[in-house]
Design an enzyme around this catalytic site. Structure first.
Site, mmCIF file in Angstrom:
data_model
loop_
_atom_site.group_PDB
_atom_site.id
_atom_site.type_symbol
_atom_site.label_atom_id
_atom_site.label_comp_id
_atom_site.label_asym_id
_atom_site.label_seq_id
_atom_site.Cartn_x
_atom_site.Cartn_y
_atom_site.Cartn_z
ATOM 1 N N VAL A 164 38.491 50.608 44.428
ATOM 2 C CA VAL A 164 38.046 50.732 45.916
ATOM 3 C C VAL A 164 39.164 51.638 46.775
ATOM 4 C CG1 VAL A 164 37.457 49.661 48.202
ATOM 5 C CG2 VAL A 164 37.368 48.488 46.089
ATOM 6 N N SER A 205 37.061 39.447 49.904
ATOM 7 C CA SER A 205 36.128 39.149 49.022
ATOM 8 C C SER A 205 35.258 38.106 49.496
ATOM 9 C CB SER A 205 36.886 38.736 47.816
ATOM 10 O OG SER A 205 36.184 38.225 46.900
ATOM 11 N N SER A 206 33.886 38.058 48.759
ATOM 12 C CA SER A 206 32.900 37.120 48.968
ATOM 13 C C SER A 206 33.283 35.779 48.232
ATOM 14 C CB SER A 206 31.496 37.314 48.211
ATOM 15 O OG SER A 206 31.699 37.524 46.908
ATOM 16 N N CYS A 207 34.541 35.534 47.941
ATOM 17 C CA CYS A 207 34.869 34.211 47.234
ATOM 18 C C CYS A 207 35.339 33.404 48.324
ATOM 19 C CB CYS A 207 35.808 34.259 46.019
ATOM 20 S SG CYS A 207 37.138 34.962 46.373
ATOM 21 N N TYR A 258 43.298 32.838 45.187
ATOM 22 C CA TYR A 258 42.851 33.972 45.701
ATOM 23 C C TYR A 258 42.234 33.717 47.070
ATOM 24 C CZ TYR A 258 40.272 38.376 45.309
ATOM 25 O OH TYR A 258 39.768 39.675 45.372
ATOM 26 N N LYS A 302 42.952 35.466 50.801
ATOM 27 C CA LYS A 302 42.010 36.297 51.544
ATOM 28 C C LYS A 302 41.732 35.944 52.737
ATOM 29 C CE LYS A 302 41.385 39.677 48.368
ATOM 30 N NZ LYS A 302 42.037 41.277 48.913
ATOM 31 N N THR A 316 30.844 42.348 48.278
ATOM 32 C CA THR A 316 30.091 41.656 47.085
ATOM 33 C C THR A 316 30.861 42.164 46.038
ATOM 34 O OG1 THR A 316 28.039 40.902 46.142
ATOM 35 C CG2 THR A 316 28.378 43.245 47.341
ATOM 36 N N ASN A 317 30.290 41.828 44.932
ATOM 37 C CA ASN A 317 30.712 42.426 43.538
ATOM 38 C C ASN A 317 30.572 43.659 43.450
ATOM 39 O OD1 ASN A 317 31.011 39.708 42.399
ATOM 40 N ND2 ASN A 317 28.603 39.642 42.417
ATOM 41 N N LEU A 318 31.751 44.449 43.169
ATOM 42 C CA LEU A 318 31.744 46.034 43.209
ATOM 43 C C LEU A 318 31.766 46.643 41.710
ATOM 44 C CD1 LEU A 318 34.417 46.401 45.894
ATOM 45 C CD2 LEU A 318 31.809 46.491 46.482
ATOM 46 N N HIS A 342 35.573 42.252 35.329
ATOM 47 C CA HIS A 342 34.390 41.538 36.078
ATOM 48 C C HIS A 342 33.128 41.846 34.971
ATOM 49 C CE1 HIS A 342 36.783 41.891 39.903
ATOM 50 N NE2 HIS A 342 36.723 40.732 39.639
ATOM 51 N N ARG A 379 30.982 46.072 26.305
ATOM 52 C CA ARG A 379 30.655 45.396 24.831
ATOM 53 C C ARG A 379 29.181 45.928 24.473
ATOM 54 N NH1 ARG A 379 29.816 39.725 25.626
ATOM 55 N NH2 ARG A 379 29.256 39.691 23.671
ATOM 56 N N ARG A 435 23.316 37.622 40.945
ATOM 57 C CA ARG A 435 24.433 38.089 41.593
ATOM 58 C C ARG A 435 23.897 39.449 42.489
ATOM 59 N NH1 ARG A 435 25.655 33.512 40.673
ATOM 60 N NH2 ARG A 435 27.497 32.792 39.763
HETATM 61 N N1 LIG Z 1 36.161 44.983 42.449
HETATM 62 C C1 LIG Z 1 35.508 43.935 43.127
HETATM 63 O O1 LIG Z 1 34.489 43.565 42.492
HETATM 64 C C2 LIG Z 1 36.066 43.462 44.455
HETATM 65 C C3 LIG Z 1 35.127 42.711 45.103
HETATM 66 C C4 LIG Z 1 35.352 42.016 46.094
HETATM 67 C C5 LIG Z 1 36.664 42.224 46.789
HETATM 68 N N2 LIG Z 1 37.381 43.459 46.262
HETATM 69 C C6 LIG Z 1 38.728 43.495 46.872
HETATM 70 O O2 LIG Z 1 38.697 44.970 47.072
HETATM 71 C C7 LIG Z 1 40.123 45.357 47.144
HETATM 72 C C8 LIG Z 1 40.319 46.528 46.016
HETATM 73 O O3 LIG Z 1 39.791 45.743 44.936
HETATM 74 P P1 LIG Z 1 39.831 46.971 43.473
HETATM 75 O O4 LIG Z 1 38.512 46.445 42.657
HETATM 76 O O5 LIG Z 1 39.826 48.471 43.811
HETATM 77 O O6 LIG Z 1 41.043 46.451 42.800
HETATM 78 P P2 LIG Z 1 42.054 47.543 41.757
HETATM 79 O O7 LIG Z 1 41.172 48.527 41.031
HETATM 80 O O8 LIG Z 1 42.807 46.589 40.715
HETATM 81 O O9 LIG Z 1 43.055 47.911 42.844
HETATM 82 C C9 LIG Z 1 44.062 47.200 43.379
HETATM 83 C C10 LIG Z 1 45.109 47.885 43.557
HETATM 84 O O10 LIG Z 1 46.213 47.220 44.029
HETATM 85 C C11 LIG Z 1 47.287 47.540 43.404
HETATM 86 N N3 LIG Z 1 48.308 46.564 43.693
HETATM 87 C C12 LIG Z 1 48.588 45.156 43.338
HETATM 88 N N4 LIG Z 1 49.431 44.747 43.465
HETATM 89 C C13 LIG Z 1 50.480 45.480 44.296
HETATM 90 C C14 LIG Z 1 51.445 45.280 44.775
HETATM 91 N N5 LIG Z 1 52.272 44.174 44.782
HETATM 92 N N6 LIG Z 1 51.952 46.818 45.491
HETATM 93 C C15 LIG Z 1 51.310 47.794 45.402
HETATM 94 N N7 LIG Z 1 50.049 47.752 44.782
HETATM 95 C C16 LIG Z 1 49.477 46.760 44.229
HETATM 96 C C17 LIG Z 1 47.076 47.747 42.100
HETATM 97 O O11 LIG Z 1 48.091 48.334 41.285
HETATM 98 P P3 LIG Z 1 48.240 47.864 39.714
HETATM 99 O O12 LIG Z 1 46.998 47.933 38.959
HETATM 100 O O13 LIG Z 1 49.203 48.874 39.151
HETATM 101 O O14 LIG Z 1 48.822 46.267 39.800
HETATM 102 C C18 LIG Z 1 45.849 48.473 42.145
HETATM 103 O O15 LIG Z 1 45.992 49.810 42.139
HETATM 104 C C19 LIG Z 1 41.012 44.084 46.934
HETATM 105 O O16 LIG Z 1 41.544 43.713 48.025
HETATM 106 C C20 LIG Z 1 39.783 43.171 46.230
HETATM 107 O O17 LIG Z 1 40.177 41.995 46.566
HETATM 108 C C21 LIG Z 1 37.183 43.813 45.097
#
Ligand SMILES: NC(=O)c1ccc[n+]([C@@H]2O[C@H](COP(=O)([O-])OP(=O)(O)OC[C@H]3O[C@@H](n4cnc5c(N)ncnc54)[C@H](OP(=O)(O)O)[C@@H]3O)[C@@H](O)[C@H]2O)c1
Length: 307
Positions: free
Chosen positions: A2, A94-96, A123, A127, A155-157, A170, A178, A200
Site C-alpha cells: 500500500v 483493517s476490516s478485521c 492485530y 488497529k 477491505t482485502n487488498l 493472503h 499456486r 469476500r
Molecule cells: N494487504 C491487505 O489486504 C490489507 C488489508 C487491510 C489493511 N491493510 C493495511 O494496510 C497497511 C499496509 O499493508 P500492506 O498490505 O501494504 O503490507 P506490506 O506490504 O507488508 O507493507 C507493510 C510495510 O511495513 C513495514 N514494516 C513492518 N514493520 C515495520 C517496522 N517496525 N518499522 C518500519 N517498517 C515496518 C514492512 O517492512 P518489512 O516487510 O520489511 O517488515 C512493509 O514494508 C497496513 O496497515 C495493513 O494493516 C492491508
C-alpha cells in the site's frame, strides 16, 4: 504494497517532495529513532502504511509480534507526528477491527459491538487502538493545535507489491502463485481449502491508494460532517463480493490454467460473508475504479515481473 501504491498515486498527482523510509532504514517500533526522524524531516502530511501484516497462519504463529509491533508503530508515529507539529495524518487499519458476527455489509458503527475473530484478535486490537489514538489526539489537540488525524479501514487488498510467500500470504497472492506453479508443472488439479462458498470483497491497491489521498485531502468541515469524534474511521471497499470459488475461477482464467479446481469442505471456511459498507466514503465522493478481472490481470503481470 500500500505504501508504494500511495507513493505512485502522489507522484501521479504532482507531489514532488515525498519522504519514505524502508523498514531497514527506520524501525518504527523504536521511539527514539522515530522522534529523530520527525524532528529532522518535519513533514506536513503523514500516511501511516507501515504495519506488521499477514494471513491466518502468521497471525496464529506470531500473536505477540502482531500486537506489540503494531501498537508501538502507531503510538510512536502518531505521537512523534504531534510533537513535531504535523496536522494531517492518515492511519491505515483493517476490516478485521469489526466483530466476527457483525451484520453484513459492515458499517463503521459496528466497531466495538461484539467479539472479534480470535485468530487475528491481537492485530485487530492494535488497529482499534490506532483508530482511538487518532480520535483522542483530535479531541484533545484538534482545537488547540489544529490536529486532524484520520483513519481508513480497507477491505482485502491485492495488486503490485503483494506478498507471494507460500505460507504467510493472503488468498489472492496465494492463489496466483499456486495456479501459476500448477500451470508450469502441468498439474492435473489444484486443491483449495474449504467449500469455496464464503464470499469476500477485494480492492485493487491503486484504488486503495487513491482513496487514501482523497480522504487525506478532504476539507476538515466535510470530513467532520460525515464522521463523529468517537467514530471517525472510514471504510474503503469496492462494494461487491465474490465467492472463493468464483475468485479461483477468475484467477485460473487470468493465468491460463485449464485443469481441474477442487475444494476440500473438511477444512475451515471462516465466516460465510465479509463485506464492507462503504457508503460513508461513497458519500464523500469516492468510488472504486478497477474491476476484479482487470485488477487480477494487472496483479499477475506484476507477479510475472517479480518472479
Ligand atoms: N494487504 C491487505 O489486504 C490489507 C488489508 C487491510 C489493511 N491493510 C493495511 O494496510 C497497511 C499496509 O499493508 P500492506 O498490505 O501494504 O503490507 P506490506 O506490504 O507488508 O507493507 C507493510 C510495510 O511495513 C513495514 N514494516 C513492518 N514493520 C515495520 C517496522 N517496525 N518499522 C518500519 N517498517 C515496518 C514492512 O517492512 P518489512 O516487510 O520489511 O517488515 C512493509 O514494508 C497496513 O496497515 C495493513 O494493516 C492491508
Amino acid at each position: 504494497m500500500v505504501g508504494s501504491a500511495i507513493v505512485r498515486t502522489l507522484q501521479q498527482q504532482g507531489y514532488d517532495n515525498i519522504v519514505v523510509r524502508t523498514h531497514a532504514e527506520l524501525d518504527l517500533t523504536s521511539q527514539a529513532v522515530v522522534q529523530q526522524f520527525f524532528a529532522d524531516e518535519k513533514p506536513n502530511q503523514v500516511y501511516l502504511a507501515a504495519a506488521k501484516v499477514g494471513g491466518i497462519h502468521a497471525n496464529n504463529t506470531y500473536p505477540a509480534e502482531f500486537i506489540y509491533d503494531n501498537l508501538m508503530i502507531q503510538a510512536n508515529v502518531i505521537d512523534a507526528a504531534f510533537q513535531n507539529g504535523v496536522q494531517q495524518l492518515l492511519f491505515l487499519g483493517s476490516s478485521c477491527i469489526y466483530p466476527k458476527l457483525a451484520d453484513q455489509p459492515m458499517r463503521e458503527d459496528a466497531l466495538l459491538t461484539g467479539t472479534l475473530e480470535p485468530t487475528n484478535e491481537p492485530y485487530a486490537i492494535a488497529k482499534i487502538a490506532g483508530i482511538k489514538l487518532c480520535e483522542s489526539y483530535n479531541r484533545q489537540y484538534g482545537t488547540s493545535h489544529g490536529v486532524d488525524y484520520r483513519s481508513v479501514m480497507p477491505t482485502n487488498l491485492y495488486g503490485p507489491g503483494d506478498n507471494y510467500h507460500p505460507e504467510n500470504s493472503h488468498v489472492i497472492p496465494a492463489l496466483i502463485r499456486r495456479f501459476h506453479e500448477a500451470k508450469q508443472n502441468n498439474s492435473p488439479s489444484v486443491a483449495i481449502w474449504g467449500s469455496g462458498t464464503p464470499k469476500r470483497e477485494f480492492l485493487y491497491v491503486d484504488d486503495m491508494a487513491a482513496a487514501c489521498v482523497h480522504v487525506m485531502n478532504l476539507p476538515k468541515v466535510i470530513y467532520d460532517q460525515h464522521t463523529e469524534p468517537m467514530l471517525g474511521h472510514i471504510n474503503v471497499g469496492c462494494g461487491s463480493d465474490v465467492t472463493i470459488k468464483e475468485l479461483a475461477q477468475i484467477i485460473a482464467k487470468t493465468i491460463g490454467y485449464q485443469s481441474e479446481i477442487t475444494f476440500d469442505p473438511s477444512k475451515p471456511d471462516g465466516v460465510p460473508r465479509k463485506l464492507m459498507d462503504s457508503t460513508r466514503l461513497n458519500n464523500l465522493g469516492w468510488q472504486a475504479q478497477v474491476g476484479l478481472e482487470d485488477g487480477l490481470a494487472r496483479a499477475y503481470e506484476d507477479f510475472l515481473r517479480s518472479h
